[in-house]
Each structure stands twice: as C-alpha cells, then as structure tokens.
Design an enzyme around this catalytic site. Structure first.
Site, PDB file in Angstrom:
ATOM      1  N   THR A 206      42.464  49.897  39.001  1.00 17.28           N
ATOM      2  CA  THR A 206      42.545  49.586  37.406  1.00 17.28           C
ATOM      3  C   THR A 206      42.607  50.803  36.365  1.00 17.28           C
ATOM      4  O   THR A 206      42.276  52.178  36.908  1.00 17.28           O
ATOM      5  CB  THR A 206      41.234  48.978  37.218  1.00 17.28           C
ATOM      6  OG1 THR A 206      40.986  48.949  35.601  1.00 17.28           O
ATOM      7  CG2 THR A 206      40.000  49.727  37.604  1.00 17.28           C
ATOM      8  N   ASP A 207      43.374  50.545  35.411  1.00 15.20           N
ATOM      9  CA  ASP A 207      43.336  51.958  34.462  1.00 15.20           C
ATOM     10  C   ASP A 207      41.919  52.401  33.820  1.00 15.20           C
ATOM     11  O   ASP A 207      41.814  53.528  33.556  1.00 15.20           O
ATOM     12  CB  ASP A 207      44.281  51.334  33.055  1.00 15.20           C
ATOM     13  CG  ASP A 207      43.790  50.331  32.345  1.00 15.20           C
ATOM     14  OD1 ASP A 207      42.813  49.901  32.892  1.00 15.20           O
ATOM     15  OD2 ASP A 207      44.230  50.360  31.302  1.00 15.20           O
ATOM     16  N   GLU A 208      40.779  51.754  34.129  1.00 19.13           N
ATOM     17  CA  GLU A 208      39.687  52.058  33.689  1.00 19.13           C
ATOM     18  C   GLU A 208      39.130  53.182  34.300  1.00 19.13           C
ATOM     19  O   GLU A 208      38.085  53.734  33.818  1.00 19.13           O
ATOM     20  CB  GLU A 208      38.710  50.602  33.898  1.00 19.13           C
ATOM     21  CG  GLU A 208      39.151  49.606  32.785  1.00 19.13           C
ATOM     22  CD  GLU A 208      37.836  48.690  32.540  1.00 19.13           C
ATOM     23  OE1 GLU A 208      36.789  49.020  32.969  1.00 19.13           O
ATOM     24  OE2 GLU A 208      38.312  47.411  32.470  1.00 19.13           O
TER      25      GLU A 208
ATOM     26  N   TYR B 179      31.185  49.632  36.817  1.00 18.08           N
ATOM     27  CA  TYR B 179      32.191  48.920  37.407  1.00 18.08           C
ATOM     28  C   TYR B 179      33.485  50.200  37.549  1.00 18.08           C
ATOM     29  O   TYR B 179      33.870  50.106  38.802  1.00 18.08           O
ATOM     30  CB  TYR B 179      33.051  47.792  36.154  1.00 18.08           C
ATOM     31  CG  TYR B 179      34.398  47.286  36.816  1.00 18.08           C
ATOM     32  CD1 TYR B 179      34.841  46.798  37.969  1.00 18.08           C
ATOM     33  CD2 TYR B 179      35.324  47.863  35.958  1.00 18.08           C
ATOM     34  CE1 TYR B 179      35.956  46.343  38.284  1.00 18.08           C
ATOM     35  CE2 TYR B 179      36.839  47.402  36.334  1.00 18.08           C
ATOM     36  CZ  TYR B 179      36.995  46.781  37.623  1.00 18.08           C
ATOM     37  OH  TYR B 179      38.242  46.529  37.628  1.00 18.08           O
TER      38      TYR B 179
ATOM     39  N   LYS C 118      35.046  51.424  41.246  1.00 17.81           N
ATOM     40  CA  LYS C 118      36.386  51.543  41.461  1.00 17.81           C
ATOM     41  C   LYS C 118      37.023  53.048  41.601  1.00 17.81           C
ATOM     42  O   LYS C 118      38.070  53.078  42.614  1.00 17.81           O
ATOM     43  CB  LYS C 118      37.371  50.955  40.429  1.00 17.81           C
ATOM     44  CG  LYS C 118      37.137  49.334  40.081  1.00 17.81           C
ATOM     45  CD  LYS C 118      37.553  48.460  41.286  1.00 17.81           C
ATOM     46  CE  LYS C 118      38.976  48.281  41.449  1.00 17.81           C
ATOM     47  NZ  LYS C 118      39.407  47.452  42.427  1.00 17.81           N
TER      48      LYS C 118
HETATM   49  P1  NAD Z   1      38.289  38.229  40.125  1.00 20.04           P
HETATM   50  O1  NAD Z   1      36.765  39.003  39.807  1.00 20.04           O
HETATM   51  O2  NAD Z   1      38.597  37.160  39.456  1.00 20.04           O
HETATM   52  O3  NAD Z   1      38.440  38.257  41.801  1.00 20.04           O
HETATM   53  C1  NAD Z   1      37.814  38.816  42.672  1.00 20.04           C
HETATM   54  C2  NAD Z   1      37.570  38.021  43.889  1.00 20.04           C
HETATM   55  O4  NAD Z   1      37.326  38.713  45.025  1.00 20.04           O
HETATM   56  C3  NAD Z   1      37.011  36.856  43.888  1.00 20.04           C
HETATM   57  O5  NAD Z   1      37.775  35.686  44.452  1.00 20.04           O
HETATM   58  C4  NAD Z   1      35.872  37.107  44.822  1.00 20.04           C
HETATM   59  O6  NAD Z   1      35.193  35.946  45.182  1.00 20.04           O
HETATM   60  C5  NAD Z   1      36.226  38.187  45.716  1.00 20.04           C
HETATM   61  N1  NAD Z   1      35.218  38.952  46.183  1.00 20.04           N
HETATM   62  C6  NAD Z   1      34.350  39.560  45.629  1.00 20.04           C
HETATM   63  N2  NAD Z   1      33.369  39.974  46.338  1.00 20.04           N
HETATM   64  C7  NAD Z   1      33.953  39.992  47.734  1.00 20.04           C
HETATM   65  C8  NAD Z   1      33.644  40.491  49.038  1.00 20.04           C
HETATM   66  N3  NAD Z   1      32.504  41.159  49.157  1.00 20.04           N
HETATM   67  N4  NAD Z   1      34.176  39.970  50.008  1.00 20.04           N
HETATM   68  C9  NAD Z   1      35.455  39.523  49.793  1.00 20.04           C
HETATM   69  N5  NAD Z   1      35.515  38.836  48.556  1.00 20.04           N
HETATM   70  C10 NAD Z   1      35.152  39.239  47.693  1.00 20.04           C
HETATM   71  O7  NAD Z   1      38.932  39.799  39.831  1.00 20.04           O
HETATM   72  P2  NAD Z   1      40.483  39.909  39.191  1.00 20.04           P
HETATM   73  O8  NAD Z   1      40.437  40.045  37.863  1.00 20.04           O
HETATM   74  O9  NAD Z   1      41.505  38.899  40.023  1.00 20.04           O
HETATM   75  O10 NAD Z   1      40.845  41.535  39.727  1.00 20.04           O
HETATM   76  C11 NAD Z   1      41.606  41.580  41.240  1.00 20.04           C
HETATM   77  C12 NAD Z   1      41.571  43.262  41.353  1.00 20.04           C
HETATM   78  O11 NAD Z   1      42.437  43.761  40.316  1.00 20.04           O
HETATM   79  C13 NAD Z   1      40.013  43.823  41.290  1.00 20.04           C
HETATM   80  O12 NAD Z   1      40.019  44.987  42.460  1.00 20.04           O
HETATM   81  C14 NAD Z   1      40.115  44.364  39.926  1.00 20.04           C
HETATM   82  O13 NAD Z   1      39.275  45.721  39.929  1.00 20.04           O
HETATM   83  C15 NAD Z   1      41.621  44.827  39.746  1.00 20.04           C
HETATM   84  N6  NAD Z   1      42.042  44.812  38.430  1.00 20.04           N
HETATM   85  C16 NAD Z   1      41.880  43.787  37.378  1.00 20.04           C
HETATM   86  C17 NAD Z   1      42.430  43.627  36.291  1.00 20.04           C
HETATM   87  C18 NAD Z   1      42.040  42.507  35.278  1.00 20.04           C
HETATM   88  O14 NAD Z   1      42.672  42.668  34.262  1.00 20.04           O
HETATM   89  N7  NAD Z   1      41.543  41.520  35.767  1.00 20.04           N
HETATM   90  C19 NAD Z   1      43.253  44.724  35.722  1.00 20.04           C
HETATM   91  C20 NAD Z   1      43.487  45.847  36.624  1.00 20.04           C
HETATM   92  C21 NAD Z   1      42.956  45.705  37.880  1.00 20.04           C
HETATM   93  O1  TDX Z   2      32.619  38.487  25.155  1.00 20.51           O
HETATM   94  C1  TDX Z   2      33.421  39.325  24.916  1.00 20.51           C
HETATM   95  N1  TDX Z   2      33.471  39.949  23.677  1.00 20.51           N
HETATM   96  C2  TDX Z   2      34.399  41.067  23.511  1.00 20.51           C
HETATM   97  O2  TDX Z   2      34.423  41.650  22.345  1.00 20.51           O
HETATM   98  C3  TDX Z   2      34.102  40.169  25.880  1.00 20.51           C
HETATM   99  C4  TDX Z   2      33.710  39.428  27.141  1.00 20.51           C
HETATM  100  C5  TDX Z   2      34.819  41.242  25.860  1.00 20.51           C
HETATM  101  N2  TDX Z   2      35.097  41.654  24.683  1.00 20.51           N
HETATM  102  C6  TDX Z   2      35.782  42.785  24.577  1.00 20.51           C
HETATM  103  C7  TDX Z   2      35.445  43.861  25.490  1.00 20.51           C
HETATM  104  C8  TDX Z   2      36.699  44.745  25.700  1.00 20.51           C
HETATM  105  O3  TDX Z   2      37.022  45.803  24.688  1.00 20.51           O
HETATM  106  O4  TDX Z   2      37.205  42.657  24.861  1.00 20.51           O
HETATM  107  C9  TDX Z   2      37.578  43.663  25.615  1.00 20.51           C
HETATM  108  C10 TDX Z   2      38.238  43.156  26.931  1.00 20.51           C
HETATM  109  O5  TDX Z   2      36.851  42.790  27.939  1.00 20.51           O
HETATM  110  P1  TDX Z   2      37.040  42.264  29.275  1.00 20.51           P
HETATM  111  O6  TDX Z   2      37.674  41.027  29.499  1.00 20.51           O
HETATM  112  O7  TDX Z   2      35.624  42.175  29.857  1.00 20.51           O
HETATM  113  O8  TDX Z   2      37.947  43.366  30.193  1.00 20.51           O
HETATM  114  P2  TDX Z   2      37.663  45.200  30.260  1.00 20.51           P
HETATM  115  O9  TDX Z   2      36.378  45.316  30.220  1.00 20.51           O
HETATM  116  O10 TDX Z   2      38.780  45.638  29.126  1.00 20.51           O
HETATM  117  O11 TDX Z   2      38.255  45.082  31.658  1.00 20.51           O
HETATM  118  C11 TDX Z   2      39.116  44.285  32.412  1.00 20.51           C
HETATM  119  O12 TDX Z   2      40.355  45.165  32.370  1.00 20.51           O
HETATM  120  C12 TDX Z   2      40.445  45.937  33.381  1.00 20.51           C
HETATM  121  C13 TDX Z   2      38.876  43.638  33.492  1.00 20.51           C
HETATM  122  O13 TDX Z   2      37.533  42.858  33.408  1.00 20.51           O
HETATM  123  C14 TDX Z   2      38.660  44.535  34.709  1.00 20.51           C
HETATM  124  O14 TDX Z   2      38.520  43.915  35.903  1.00 20.51           O
HETATM  125  C15 TDX Z   2      40.058  45.479  34.828  1.00 20.51           C
HETATM  126  O15 TDX Z   2      39.878  46.382  35.860  1.00 20.51           O
END
Ligand code: NAD
Ligand code: TDX
Length: 356
Positions: free
Chosen positions: A143-145, A168, A172
């Site tokens: 992730t970019d985070e 988190y 990562k």
């Molecule tokens: P998500 O939370 O929706 O899905 C995570 C999945 O992993 C779930 O299905 C969960 O059951 C499974 N999981 C968790 N712990 C586990 C374990 N110990 N063993 C096996 N399975 C397990 O997450 P997402 O948003 O789909 O993100 C997927 C990946 O992409 C993550 O690694 C996250 O860091 C990365 N990512 C997410 C975003 C975003 O905006 N959502 C952006 C950049 C990177």
């Molecule tokens: O209730 C809320 N109110 C609010 O203002 C929530 C849930 C979030 N926010 C804000 C926090 C952040 O600035 O919105 C922005 C986005 O929040 P999230 O959806 O929690 O995402 P973020 O914290 O940016 O992280 C996400 O992007 C990178 C994903 O959860 C990560 O898994 C990914 O790596």
C-alpha cells in the site's frame, strides 16, 4: 499438437491469499475471466472482512479452488504448495483497516508480518531449495500508506523512504522489508505493488466510500474525521487488478511498482459527491473527532509502471464512483447481510451443499 503445447505452456496455477476480501475477490473474478487456462487456489481465513458471497459468480468455476485457512499456518501452506504446485503466489491477505489497527495492533503483526514471512519461507522452500525448474513469482500486495503522509505538494515515488504512521502501515512496511530481504538474501523472485486507495464493488462497509453510501442509504449521520480535508488518491479496483496482472507477468525481479491514478480528493468532497448521487441532504454530514495519527495526504506517482509495463487507469473517478454507488444500490441484500452478520453463514451453507 503444436496447439496443445502452446496451451500447456499457458496453464498456470496462482496461489491467491485473501481472495475473499474486497480487492482479492475482484482480482480472482477478473483473472478467471481473462485466463481460462489458469487455476486459482484461493486461501482465506474468512475474518470479518472475508465474504464468500463476493465469489458467488465463480463458485462453480472448476478453475477456482477455495480453501478456508490462515496464512500463518505453516503446515497448511506447505500442503498447498505440495498439492497444487503453484507458479505464482499473490498475497492479498491482511488486516486492512487503519482504525482497527489503532484499537488492536496485535493481530496486524500476526497476519501482516508473520503471515507474510510464512508465505515467503514456504515459497523459498518449494521454488528455490528444491531446485524447482518452472516459472514462478511471489507478489506482495502492499500500500502507499507505507510511505507515510505528504504535505500539500509532492508525490510518493518508489524511492520515497518508508515512514509508516499507523500500526497498520507499520505492519505492511515490515512485511515489505521481509519480501525485499528474501529477494536480496535468497534470490527469491519477488515484486511489491504499492497502490493508493481502492474503491468499487464488495468493499467492506467500514472503509470511507462504502460506509458513507451505507449510512446515507439509512439516513444516518455520516462521520467525517477532523476537518474532512485529508486527501486520498482514489483508484477503481479493476484498474488495480490490471496493474497486478501486469506486474505478475512482466514485472522485473525484485522491483517495487507504485499504482495510482492521479485522482486526489478530500474526504469531504467524496462524502458530498455520494450524498448528491443518492439525492440525500448535506445535513447528514457529522464532523467527529479525528483519527489518531491521521495521515494528511497520499498521492502516488505511477510513472514507473506506466513506462515499464504500459499500465494506465481506464476508469475515471466520475464514472467509477457512479458505478460503485449503483452497485451498492443494486446489491443492498449484500450490504444488509454484511451488516447483520448473515454473510458469515454462507461458508457453512456451501460446505453442507458439498457434503450432499
Ligand atoms: P480486505 O480487508 O477487504 O480483505 C482481506 C482479506 O484477507 C479478507 O478476505 C480476510 O478474510 C483475509 N485474511 C485476513 N487475515 C487472514 C489470514 N491470517 N489468513 C488468511 N486470510 C486472511 O482487504 P482489501 O482492501 O481487499 O486489501 C487487500 C490487500 O490490498 C491488503 O494487503 C491491503 O493492505 C492492500 N491494499 C488495500 C488497499 C485498499 O484501498 N483497500 C489499497 C492498497 C493496498
Ligand atoms: O468513518 C470514516 N470517516 C472518515 O473521515 C472513515 C472510515 C474514514 N474517514 C477518513 C479517513 C481517511 O482520511 O477517510 C479516509 C479514508 O479512510 P479509510 O477508508 O479508512 O482508508 P485509509 O485509512 O486511507 O486506508 C485505505 O487505503 C489504503 C485502506 O483501508 C488500506 O487498506 C489501504 O492500504
């Protein structure tokens, strides 16, 4: 005969972890459609974020094998390599929500760091120590985070120093360092992708966009943290899937690729767009206490993946957000089952069907 040889060459097995979550399930669906000769072995422990209903459309596809299990389970991962002999491993599995990492960091270390190390270790055992001859790759979905927070200007490049601010992102970033170490120390063929915020179908309604859609549909207050002016760089999930596909097949060994669409928006702008699309009043907006350590701005510079692999986003935000809102409107049953916990019963239902 020649045709058969080409087809065999194109047969690959991808070991996907976390494929019942948001991005993982979108990726599994995308890959099964794009590569009819690929088999996907999908391991997911089905935490609160894992939802097998996301995979309903591919449930009877013989190229998709779902296994319920944990990435920290050494014996299980070993057995999957032994049985399925994968060519590629793509690790999506993670605890992914920043707010939960602030509440309870421990599980983030277990899954995100320890789990990654287990996957790397077994990959090394089967792909390196056993003199494996085939094509293989370990791809870490990061992730970019991990880069921390930007000020008003500038972008994250692959060379930007890691400076994670939340438990988190710290987990990562640690995982990324292990992936790098397995490449540098053992020569394991790895790639890391670092993508910006994704949105689209099947995202768990704890993240900003689906949470705000869900609250607006209920006419509940929409909790906006702090001043609402934090900036995120949004990418439609399909564009992330395309990027991972390209990195999997063409990414250079050991390289990191940033993925993002130059689509920066403040949180309050996102919330207002959602309210407007749903024809709901802005009086639902409720400014609440800020998230601890809240990163101010993320913005990705995706030049490397564009130049080296020819990737560029194909879904513009105006189109993607409309599609996403429409998806949640058309799938309120999905949302309802997630909110009342019924989605958890789907795995048992499937198992009982298989037994019969
Ligand atoms: P998500 O939370 O929706 O899905 C995570 C999945 O992993 C779930 O299905 C969960 O059951 C499974 N999981 C968790 N712990 C586990 C374990 N110990 N063993 C096996 N399975 C397990 O997450 P997402 O948003 O789909 O993100 C997927 C990946 O992409 C993550 O690694 C996250 O860091 C990365 N990512 C997410 C975003 C975003 O905006 N959502 C952006 C950049 C990177
Ligand atoms: O209730 C809320 N109110 C609010 O203002 C929530 C849930 C979030 N926010 C804000 C926090 C952040 O600035 O919105 C922005 C986005 O929040 P999230 O959806 O929690 O995402 P973020 O914290 O940016 O992280 C996400 O992007 C990178 C994903 O959860 C990560 O898994 C990914 O790596």
């Amino acid at each position: 005969m020649e045709e058969l040889t080409t087809q065999n060459k194109n047969e690959k097995t991808i070991f996907v972890t976390g494929g019942a979550g948001f991005i993982g399930s979108n990726f599994v669906i995308y890959m099964l459609k794009k590569y009819p000769n690929y088999k996907i072995v999908n391991l997911d422990s089905l935490t609160y974020a894992g939802n097998l209903e996301n995979l309903k459309s591919v449930e009877s596809n013989p190229n998709h094998i779902f296994i319920k299990g944990d990435i920290t389970d050494v014996k299980l991962i070993d057995g999957i390599f032994e049985t399925h002999d994968p060519n590629y491993l793509i690790n999506f599995a993670a605890e992914s929500h920043v707010d939960r990492s602030i509440e309870n960091p421990a599980v983030f270390l277990d899954t995100n760091i320890k789990g990654t190390q287990v996957l790397l270790d077994i990959s090394k055992k089967y792909w390196l120590d056993s003199m494996y001859q085939g094509e293989y790759k370990y791809l870490q979905v990061s992730t970019d985070e991990v880069y921390g927070s930007l000020g008003e200007t500038g972008y994250f490049h692959e060379s930007t120093p890691l400076a994670p601010n939340s438990p988190y992102s710290a987990s990562k970033a640690s995982a990324d360092l292990f992936v790098r170490a397995y490449h540098e120390t053992f020569g394991l063929n790895v790639n890391i992708t670092r993508c910006s915020n994704n949105y689209g179908p099947y995202q768990f309604p704890e993240k900003l966009i689906p949470l705000m859609i869900s609250k607006a549909l209920e006419d509940s207050n929409l909790p906006v943290y702090g001043d609402g002016l934090n900036v995120r760089d949004w990418l439609y999930v399909d564009d992330h899937c395309v990027a991972i596909d390209l990195v999997l097949h063409d990414g250079k060994p050991g390289e990191i690729y940033n993925v993002g669409g130059h689509n920066e928006k403040t949180n309050i702008d996102i919330v207002k767009i959602i309210l407007q699309e749903l024809n709901k009043p802005e009086s639902l907006i409720n400014y609440v206490e800020d998230r601890l350590g809240h990163d101010r701005r993320y913005a990705i510079e995706p030049q490397k993946i564009k130049e080296e692999l020819g990737w560029s986003p194909s879904v513009m935000f105006e189109e993607g957000i409309k599609k996403t809102i429409q998806w949640y409107l058309s799938n309120q049953d999905w949302l309802y089952k997630v909110k009342n916990g019924d989605y958890k019963n789907y795995y048992d239902l499937l198992c009982s069907r298989t037994v019969k």
